[in-house]
Enzyme design. Structure first.
Site, PDB file in Angstrom:
ATOM      1  N   GLU A 143     -31.263  18.131   7.697  1.00 56.78           N
ATOM      2  CA  GLU A 143     -31.298  18.828   6.482  1.00 56.78           C
ATOM      3  C   GLU A 143     -32.670  19.285   6.013  1.00 56.78           C
ATOM      4  OE1 GLU A 143     -28.724  19.716   4.652  1.00 56.78           O
ATOM      5  OE2 GLU A 143     -27.463  19.085   6.042  1.00 56.78           O
ATOM      6  N   SER A 199      21.025  -9.194 -19.648  1.00 55.11           N
ATOM      7  CA  SER A 199      21.082 -10.806 -19.369  1.00 55.11           C
ATOM      8  C   SER A 199      20.007 -11.527 -19.236  1.00 55.11           C
ATOM      9  CB  SER A 199      22.281 -11.015 -18.251  1.00 55.11           C
ATOM     10  OG  SER A 199      23.665 -10.227 -18.730  1.00 55.11           O
TER      11      SER A 199
END
Length: 892
Positions: free
Chosen positions: A316, A596
């Site tokens: 780079e 339940s």
């Protein structure tokens, strides 16, 4: 400057007007620059342009700079007039300057969105035309004043005074940026799972431990060259453990061997002998990244592999160590390389410029942004060392996107793409990471592996040509596949539903800014292998149910929570059928009628009131006319009734009529008071329908309810967070589990035995694990909209809910929906059978009648009943009258 510029007033006003036009989009930057032909003026204005941008982006500096920038134009206008028109009197020149300065200042104020002369907020990028025009006017005036020594001297003194006033502010601004780069980023809190504990006797096979190591990113390697590797000679695993900072202490990297016999660990040996207990390094399961979505793992210079830092320079920015922030040679070289290749293979920006663009600027390709980028790169290069800038780049650069989470920096990138720390990356993997920089979308290795591989190989060739790797290493690296994880969610996964619970527990102690920026380390209770097993059970079973019952695919939803039965520590929390997708968290937020599942509270209250599991209760129609509201006439699920039956059968078979009769006998207020004591929730339904579960609660709330039973009578609220450490490893808060006795141990043992029988002989009997030492209860809400199951063994308590988000009818009962998911969970994790303390109150009774009996004359269950000698015996059964201890599972 020509006849058209004979008047200083006209010149200055024209520049200001053109600047205002540029601000409105009618004139672009090149046209504005063309107003003044002198190259020195353009250079000076460009410098001023860059410095003003820097000042505008620096907290505390922008207001002071704009004050100077505005008022300096007034004397500059006078100089400009005097320089352009030699015969103008000083009074007229000053007047011209005042008029021109006022016009420019008004323009400057207008584009800032205010009518005051001093701007108090950074300017939009689109409004720089007027500023540039004003700068041209200032420096054109200064340039012209060189031919008028007196005016120039006045201007110089004034300018020098202003610079002396500005210099401290400028230095403070640079220092502020320095602190920002020194601190550099908001460091999100890292969230860790519970580490896997290894010890002799642990139920864990070699294959299972291998899966756990691979989940953590450990790689097979014959020589164990570095931490994060393992091998499996014979019937053992040899592991080179990574170092890790646990809550209590730091553990250095070390080599260990683990021996197995079948599905158990037999021995753990380290460099200094046998190890009684050892923990693997925990998986990172998430982070609290800021609202702008950036996430990163911060690295110090010492943690950056040399190949990465040198490789970045080679690919780079070859002149990184020499240039002053930007490189003319780099631009020229990139131009030639791209020209020869016929495509863009190299960029001309330095690493410093890329850092500036990533951290301060946007990605627009304009001359304006490029000028700012260069100016700021020069400032940063002058202020910081090359090592600081390179480390900042390595921590900042954008490397990909994971949903709303932006992956920044090589530290997090290594985890995201390879599921291991940056220090463990091989040369080919480092090359892949560098390849992605050029275009995280274009070179996305998940979507475009061919592109990424081609660029990786070019970078490897660059490594070899620059002497960073040798020819043999190049050959080996080129032969490797990309090696990224199977998908972005592999490995150290992100579990959004569990993270919601972590966030909930921390919100009262830590504000969002601290969580997203202070670098906290959060240790949690989740066990990734169990989380993923539960998620698989949920997703796979829902698909099977939809297929079996011809339900439209994808319409069912589910939630599941699993916790330690003694501490309440949450090991798994699933909020939907797609576990790794952020969205509605049903485990925490779905408020549904529990059906339940609430019945054990009714029976517990009855037992505490002096009844027992053999007590006979009515099972016949009942009509209740409340003082307010409609008449209520409940029915049993099958529409039938028996007249009367014992409590144990009523609970096991989930009889609605018997439960209502019992509840009305005990008293609804007492039952609701008991319910509130067990989970701290005040019932919203004050009507008898509460007895059958007409109360909307979340799966997590039901987990807390059943935790009272699973723990033997203690309330242990579910918890996800163990401790929070600061960025230095110092403990900020510990989160011990809470413990409050809510049920007497003998009553807890009784209700738990009843729930075991409910599995073996009641609504849970369809489960293949019903008789394996599990207690549980199914639940179904009205019209079969919600399917529930809550159960526990000796180690874990679990709750599962199945339903639809639109609350439509599913046609599922607790047994045909939620229980099937629990079966899938048990199939993967196994069962740890319940154990029981000896009791002198155990007795065999007939399941259907509650009469004392034995296995020779009836179908019996063994239950604790105080003073059972007074029970009526079933006719025809001969019962030994002697007491004594009995087994829990003496008969069913």
């Amino acid at each position: 400057m020509g006849a058209a510029w004979a008047s200083g007033i006209n010149l200055y006003a024209t520049i200001a007007i053109l600047g205002l036009a540029g601000n409105s989009g009618y004139i672009d930057l090149p046209e504005t620059l063309a107003i003044v032909q002198d190259p020195m003026v353009i250079i000076a204005a460009g410098f001023m342009y860059c410095v003003e941008f820097f000042a505008d982006k620096t907290p505390g500096l922008d207001t002071g700079w704009d004050a100077i920038h505005t008022f300096i134009r007034i004397p500059a206008g006078a100089m400009l007039a005097a320089g352009a028109v030699g015969d103008v009197t000083p009074a007229l020149a000053v007047a011209a300057g005042l008029v021109g300065g006022t016009v420019t200042a008004a323009t400057h104020a207008t584009k800032a969105g205010t009518r005051v002369l001093i701007n108090t907020s950074p300017e939009p990028f689109s409004n720089w035309g007027a500023s540039l025009a004003g700068d041209l006017a200032v420096f054109a005036g200064l340039w012209a004043a060189l031919s008028h020594p007196v005016l120039f001297l006045i201007a110089f003194v004034l300018f020098l005074g202003l610079m002396i006033w500005l210099l401290p502010k400028l230095m403070r601004g640079i220092a502020a940026v320095g602190r920002k780069v020194g601190r550099r980023w908001s460091v999100p809190a890292q969230v860790f799972a519970q580490p896997l504990e290894l010890y002799a006797g642990a139920r864990l096979s070699r294959a299972e431990l291998t899966i756990e190591l691979e989940r953590l990113g450990y790689k097979r390697h014959a020589n164990l060259p570095h931490p994060g590797t393992f091998k499996s000679p014979g019937n053992e695993l040899q592991i080179y453990l990574r170092s890790f900072d646990f809550m209590e202490r730091h553990r250095d990297a070390q080599r260990i061997s683990v021996a197995f016999a079948g599905k158990r660990i037999t021995r753990i040996n380290g460099e200094s002998g046998d190890i009684p207990l050892l923990r693997l390094d925990p998986a990172t399961i998430g982070s609290f990244f800021p609202s702008h979505g950036e996430d990163r793992i911060i690295l110090s210079p010492e943690q950056v592999p040399p190949l990465l830092s040198e490789g970045l320079k080679a690919v780079e920015d070859r002149n990184f160590d020499e240039h002053a922030g930007f490189s003319i040679r780099g631009i020229a070289r990139a131009f030639m390389v791209n020209l020869r290749a016929g495509e863009r293979q190299q960029g001309g920006s330095t690493l410093t410029q890329q850092l500036v663009k990533s951290y301060f600027l946007d990605n627009r390709r304009t001359i304006e942004r490029k000028l700012k980028e260069v100016a700021m790169a020069i400032i940063l290069d002058a202020r910081f060392s090359k090592e600081d800038l390179l480390t900042a780049y390595i921590n900042e650069i954008f490397l990909g996107q994971n949903g709303s989470r932006a992956v920044h920096g090589f530290g997090l990138g290594a985890q995201f793409y390879f599921n291991k720390p940056l220090a463990e990356l091989e040369s080919d993997e480092i090359a892949t990471m560098i390849a992605i920089i050029r275009g995280p979308s274009f070179y996305n290795p998940f979507r475009h592996p061919e592109r990424a591989l081609e660029r990786r190989n070019r970078i490897l060739a660059t490594f070899e040509s620059d002497g960073l790797i040798d020819t043999q290493q190049l050959t080996t690296a080129l032969a490797q596949p990309l090696g990224v994880v199977a998908s972005p969610t592999s490995g150290g996964a992100y579990y959004p539903s569990f993270m919601d619970q972590v966030r909930t527990e921390l919100k009262d102690q830590y504000d969002p800014e601290a969580l997203s920026s202070a670098g906290l380390r959060i240790f949690t209770t989740i066990k990734p292998h169990q989380q993923e097993a539960v998620q698989r059970a949920v997703s796979n079973t829902l698909n099977q149910i939809e297929g079996d019952r011809q339900i439209e695919p994808g319409t069912l939803q589910a939630a599941a929570v699993v916790a330690d039965s003694q501490t309440g520590e949450i090991h798994a929390l699933v909020g939907g059928r797609k576990g790794r997708v952020d969205g509605f968290n049903r485990a925490l937020n779905a408020q549904r009628s529990v059906g339940s599942l609430i019945k054990p509270v009714v029976y517990l209250t009855a037992i505490e009131s002096g009844m027992h599991l053999g007590t006979i209760i009515k099972d016949e129609p009942i009509t209740i006319e409340p003082e307010f509201g409609d008449v209520w006439a409940p029915k049993n699920f099958n529409g039938e009734y028996t007249g009367e039956l014992p409590m144990i059968r009523a609970l096991a078979e989930s009889s609605n009529l018997a439960t209502v009769h019992l509840g009305m006998q005990v008293g609804l207020p007492l039952i609701q008071q008991r319910f509130r004591h067990l989970i701290g929730h005040v019932p919203q339904n004050q009507y008898p329908s509460f007895l059958l579960g007409a109360e909307a609660l979340s799966p997590l709330a039901m987990l807390e309810l059943y935790g009272n039973f699973a723990s033997g009578g203690f309330r242990t609220p579910p918890k996800a967070v163990i401790a929070v450490l600061d960025e230095r490893g110092q403990a900020l808060t510990h989160h011990p589990f809470e413990l409050q006795q809510t049920i007497e141990s003998r009553h807890a043992a009784t209700i738990n035995r009843a729930l075991e029988i409910a599995m073996a002989k009641g609504t849970g009997k369809s489960s293949p694990y019903a008789r394996r030492g599990v207690a549980g209860k199914t639940g179904t809400s009205n019209d079969n909209r919600d399917s529930w199951f809550a159960g526990f063994d000796n180690s874990h308590v679990s709750v599962v809910w199945v339903g639809r988000d639109d609350n439509a009818v599913t046609g599922l009962t607790g047994a045909s929906g939620a229980l099937r998911i629990w079966n899938g969970m048990a199939r993967q994790d196994g069962i740890d059978p319940l154990t029981h303390a000896p009791s002198a109150d155990l007795v065999d009774i007939e399941f259907s009648s509650g009469l004392r009996a034995n296995a020779e004359c009836a179908e019996v269950v063994n239950v604790p009943i105080p003073d059972y000698e007074n029970l009526q015996t079933k006719p025809g059964c001969r019962i030994n009258s002697g007491g004594g201890l009995r087994r829990w599972f003496g008969s069913q």
